[in-house]
Scaffold this motif. Sequence first.
Motif, PDB file in Angstrom:
ATOM      1  N   ASP A  60       0.859  -1.182   0.000  1.00 11.89           N
ATOM      2  CA  ASP A  60       0.000   0.000   0.000  1.00 11.89           C
ATOM      3  C   ASP A  60       0.895   1.233   0.000  1.00 11.89           C
ATOM      4  O   ASP A  60       1.679   1.431   0.938  1.00 11.89           O
ATOM      5  CB  ASP A  60      -0.916  -0.016   1.224  1.00 11.89           C
ATOM      6  CG  ASP A  60      -1.932   1.116   1.228  1.00 11.89           C
ATOM      7  OD1 ASP A  60      -2.249   1.644   0.149  1.00 11.89           O
ATOM      8  OD2 ASP A  60      -2.400   1.473   2.324  1.00 11.89           O
ATOM      9  N   ASP A  61       0.805   2.028  -1.055  1.00 15.23           N
ATOM     10  CA  ASP A  61       1.654   3.219  -1.191  1.00 15.23           C
ATOM     11  C   ASP A  61       3.129   2.881  -1.034  1.00 15.23           C
ATOM     12  O   ASP A  61       3.881   3.589  -0.362  1.00 15.23           O
ATOM     13  CB  ASP A  61       1.247   4.306  -0.193  1.00 15.23           C
ATOM     14  CG  ASP A  61      -0.140   4.855  -0.459  1.00 15.23           C
ATOM     15  OD1 ASP A  61      -0.551   4.893  -1.639  1.00 15.23           O
ATOM     16  OD2 ASP A  61      -0.824   5.227   0.519  1.00 15.23           O
ATOM     17  N   GLY A  62       3.547   1.747  -1.598  1.00 12.66           N
ATOM     18  CA  GLY A  62       4.947   1.341  -1.558  1.00 12.66           C
ATOM     19  C   GLY A  62       5.383   0.675  -0.271  1.00 12.66           C
ATOM     20  O   GLY A  62       6.527   0.249  -0.139  1.00 12.66           O
ATOM     21  N   GLN A  63       4.501   0.564   0.691  1.00 13.24           N
ATOM     22  CA  GLN A  63       4.832  -0.022   1.994  1.00 13.24           C
ATOM     23  C   GLN A  63       4.082  -1.342   2.153  1.00 13.24           C
ATOM     24  O   GLN A  63       2.912  -1.452   1.812  1.00 13.24           O
ATOM     25  CB  GLN A  63       4.421   0.942   3.106  1.00 13.24           C
ATOM     26  CG  GLN A  63       4.737   0.452   4.485  1.00 13.24           C
ATOM     27  CD  GLN A  63       4.359   1.478   5.557  1.00 13.24           C
ATOM     28  OE1 GLN A  63       3.727   2.491   5.296  1.00 13.24           O
ATOM     29  NE2 GLN A  63       4.756   1.198   6.773  1.00 13.24           N
ATOM     30  N   LEU A  64       4.763  -2.347   2.684  1.00 13.22           N
ATOM     31  CA  LEU A  64       4.102  -3.621   2.951  1.00 13.22           C
ATOM     32  C   LEU A  64       3.347  -3.522   4.269  1.00 13.22           C
ATOM     33  O   LEU A  64       3.905  -3.101   5.290  1.00 13.22           O
ATOM     34  CB  LEU A  64       5.122  -4.756   3.019  1.00 13.22           C
ATOM     35  CG  LEU A  64       5.725  -5.151   1.676  1.00 13.22           C
ATOM     36  CD1 LEU A  64       6.861  -6.142   1.863  1.00 13.22           C
ATOM     37  CD2 LEU A  64       4.675  -5.723   0.760  1.00 13.22           C
ATOM     38  N   ILE A  65       2.075  -3.882   4.206  1.00 17.09           N
ATOM     39  CA  ILE A  65       1.231  -3.816   5.405  1.00 17.09           C
ATOM     40  C   ILE A  65       0.426  -5.100   5.544  1.00 17.09           C
ATOM     41  O   ILE A  65       0.167  -5.798   4.569  1.00 17.09           O
ATOM     42  CB  ILE A  65       0.263  -2.613   5.363  1.00 17.09           C
ATOM     43  CG1 ILE A  65      -0.718  -2.741   4.191  1.00 17.09           C
ATOM     44  CG2 ILE A  65       0.993  -1.306   5.337  1.00 17.09           C
ATOM     45  CD1 ILE A  65      -1.925  -1.852   4.307  1.00 17.09           C
ATOM     46  N   TYR A  66       0.055  -5.377   6.773  1.00 17.71           N
ATOM     47  CA  TYR A  66      -0.921  -6.413   7.052  1.00 17.71           C
ATOM     48  C   TYR A  66      -2.253  -5.719   7.303  1.00 17.71           C
ATOM     49  O   TYR A  66      -2.319  -4.752   8.049  1.00 17.71           O
ATOM     50  CB  TYR A  66      -0.551  -7.219   8.300  1.00 17.71           C
ATOM     51  CG  TYR A  66       0.560  -8.202   8.100  1.00 17.71           C
ATOM     52  CD1 TYR A  66       0.322  -9.428   7.479  1.00 17.71           C
ATOM     53  CD2 TYR A  66       1.850  -7.935   8.551  1.00 17.71           C
ATOM     54  CE1 TYR A  66       1.341 -10.340   7.303  1.00 17.71           C
ATOM     55  CE2 TYR A  66       2.869  -8.844   8.378  1.00 17.71           C
ATOM     56  CZ  TYR A  66       2.617 -10.056   7.754  1.00 17.71           C
ATOM     57  OH  TYR A  66       3.626 -10.970   7.578  1.00 17.71           O
ATOM     58  N   GLU A  67      -3.287  -6.212   6.653  1.00 17.01           N
ATOM     59  CA  GLU A  67      -4.640  -5.774   6.960  1.00 17.01           C
ATOM     60  C   GLU A  67      -5.275  -6.889   7.764  1.00 17.01           C
ATOM     61  O   GLU A  67      -5.434  -8.004   7.287  1.00 17.01           O
ATOM     62  CB  GLU A  67      -5.449  -5.529   5.683  1.00 17.01           C
ATOM     63  CG  GLU A  67      -5.062  -4.280   4.956  1.00 17.01           C
ATOM     64  CD  GLU A  67      -5.974  -3.973   3.791  1.00 17.01           C
ATOM     65  OE1 GLU A  67      -6.860  -4.797   3.449  1.00 17.01           O
ATOM     66  OE2 GLU A  67      -5.801  -2.906   3.198  1.00 17.01           O
ATOM     67  N   ILE A  68      -5.594  -6.596   9.013  1.00 19.03           N
ATOM     68  CA  ILE A  68      -6.164  -7.577   9.924  1.00 19.03           C
ATOM     69  C   ILE A  68      -7.620  -7.218  10.169  1.00 19.03           C
ATOM     70  O   ILE A  68      -7.914  -6.096  10.605  1.00 19.03           O
ATOM     71  CB  ILE A  68      -5.408  -7.585  11.280  1.00 19.03           C
ATOM     72  CG1 ILE A  68      -3.889  -7.637  11.078  1.00 19.03           C
ATOM     73  CG2 ILE A  68      -5.918  -8.712  12.166  1.00 19.03           C
ATOM     74  CD1 ILE A  68      -3.362  -8.874  10.437  1.00 19.03           C
ATOM     75  N   GLU A  69      -8.517  -8.142   9.875  1.00 20.50           N
ATOM     76  CA  GLU A  69      -9.943  -7.921  10.120  1.00 20.50           C
ATOM     77  C   GLU A  69     -10.332  -8.587  11.438  1.00 20.50           C
ATOM     78  O   GLU A  69     -10.034  -9.764  11.659  1.00 20.50           O
ATOM     79  CB  GLU A  69     -10.788  -8.477   8.977  1.00 20.50           C
ATOM     80  CG  GLU A  69     -10.608  -7.701   7.688  1.00 20.50           C
ATOM     81  CD  GLU A  69     -11.475  -8.223   6.564  1.00 20.50           C
ATOM     82  OE1 GLU A  69     -12.387  -9.033   6.805  1.00 20.50           O
ATOM     83  OE2 GLU A  69     -11.210  -7.809   5.421  1.00 20.50           O
ATOM     84  N   ILE A  70     -10.981  -7.812  12.297  1.00 22.07           N
ATOM     85  CA  ILE A  70     -11.388  -8.280  13.626  1.00 22.07           C
ATOM     86  C   ILE A  70     -12.863  -7.957  13.821  1.00 22.07           C
ATOM     87  O   ILE A  70     -13.305  -6.848  13.523  1.00 22.07           O
ATOM     88  CB  ILE A  70     -10.551  -7.586  14.725  1.00 22.07           C
ATOM     89  CG1 ILE A  70      -9.078  -7.965  14.562  1.00 22.07           C
ATOM     90  CG2 ILE A  70     -11.069  -7.956  16.114  1.00 22.07           C
ATOM     91  CD1 ILE A  70      -8.146  -7.213  15.475  1.00 22.07           C
ATOM     92  N   LEU A  71     -13.588  -8.921  14.328  1.00 24.87           N
ATOM     93  CA  LEU A  71     -14.981  -8.703  14.698  1.00 24.87           C
ATOM     94  C   LEU A  71     -14.998  -8.361  16.176  1.00 24.87           C
ATOM     95  O   LEU A  71     -14.644  -9.185  17.024  1.00 24.87           O
ATOM     96  CB  LEU A  71     -15.831  -9.942  14.414  1.00 24.87           C
ATOM     97  CG  LEU A  71     -17.317  -9.815  14.729  1.00 24.87           C
ATOM     98  CD1 LEU A  71     -17.960  -8.730  13.870  1.00 24.87           C
ATOM     99  CD2 LEU A  71     -18.017 -11.143  14.510  1.00 24.87           C
ATOM    100  N   GLY A  72     -15.379  -7.125  16.486  1.00 20.42           N
ATOM    101  CA  GLY A  72     -15.400  -6.671  17.867  1.00 20.42           C
ATOM    102  C   GLY A  72     -16.517  -7.323  18.661  1.00 20.42           C
ATOM    103  O   GLY A  72     -17.472  -7.875  18.097  1.00 20.42           O
ATOM    104  N   ALA A  73     -16.407  -7.261  19.979  1.00 19.14           N
ATOM    105  CA  ALA A  73     -17.422  -7.845  20.863  1.00 19.14           C
ATOM    106  C   ALA A  73     -18.792  -7.216  20.639  1.00 19.14           C
ATOM    107  O   ALA A  73     -19.813  -7.854  20.873  1.00 19.14           O
ATOM    108  CB  ALA A  73     -17.001  -7.679  22.324  1.00 19.14           C
TER     109      ALA A  73
END
Length: 96
Positions: A60-73
């Motif tokens: 993303d925009d030249g940077q490696l990122i992790y996209e973490i999806e979390i279902l909140g309580a």
Amino acid sequence: MTPKTITASALIGLLGAASLMTTVSAHSLAEQVSLTEEQAVTIALAEVPGTFEEAELERDDGQLIYEIEILGADGIELEVEISAETGEILEIEREG
């Protein structure tokens, strides 16, 4: 072979090649980072308690990122973006 059969065979071949390239790309990206997916998930869950749903490594925009999806309580889905190099939380976004 009929034209329909040839077209279907070609389409199946292209889909298989695309799938293989996606797998190779994911492995190539994973080799470029210092943070594992498991570490990124741990960081995200420490910041946003809930149930882990999905993780994706991307550029993303030249940077490696992790996209973490979390279902909140509370039932709200959140996406946590984490730098794959530093482990820094870059953004927390509410989905929907």
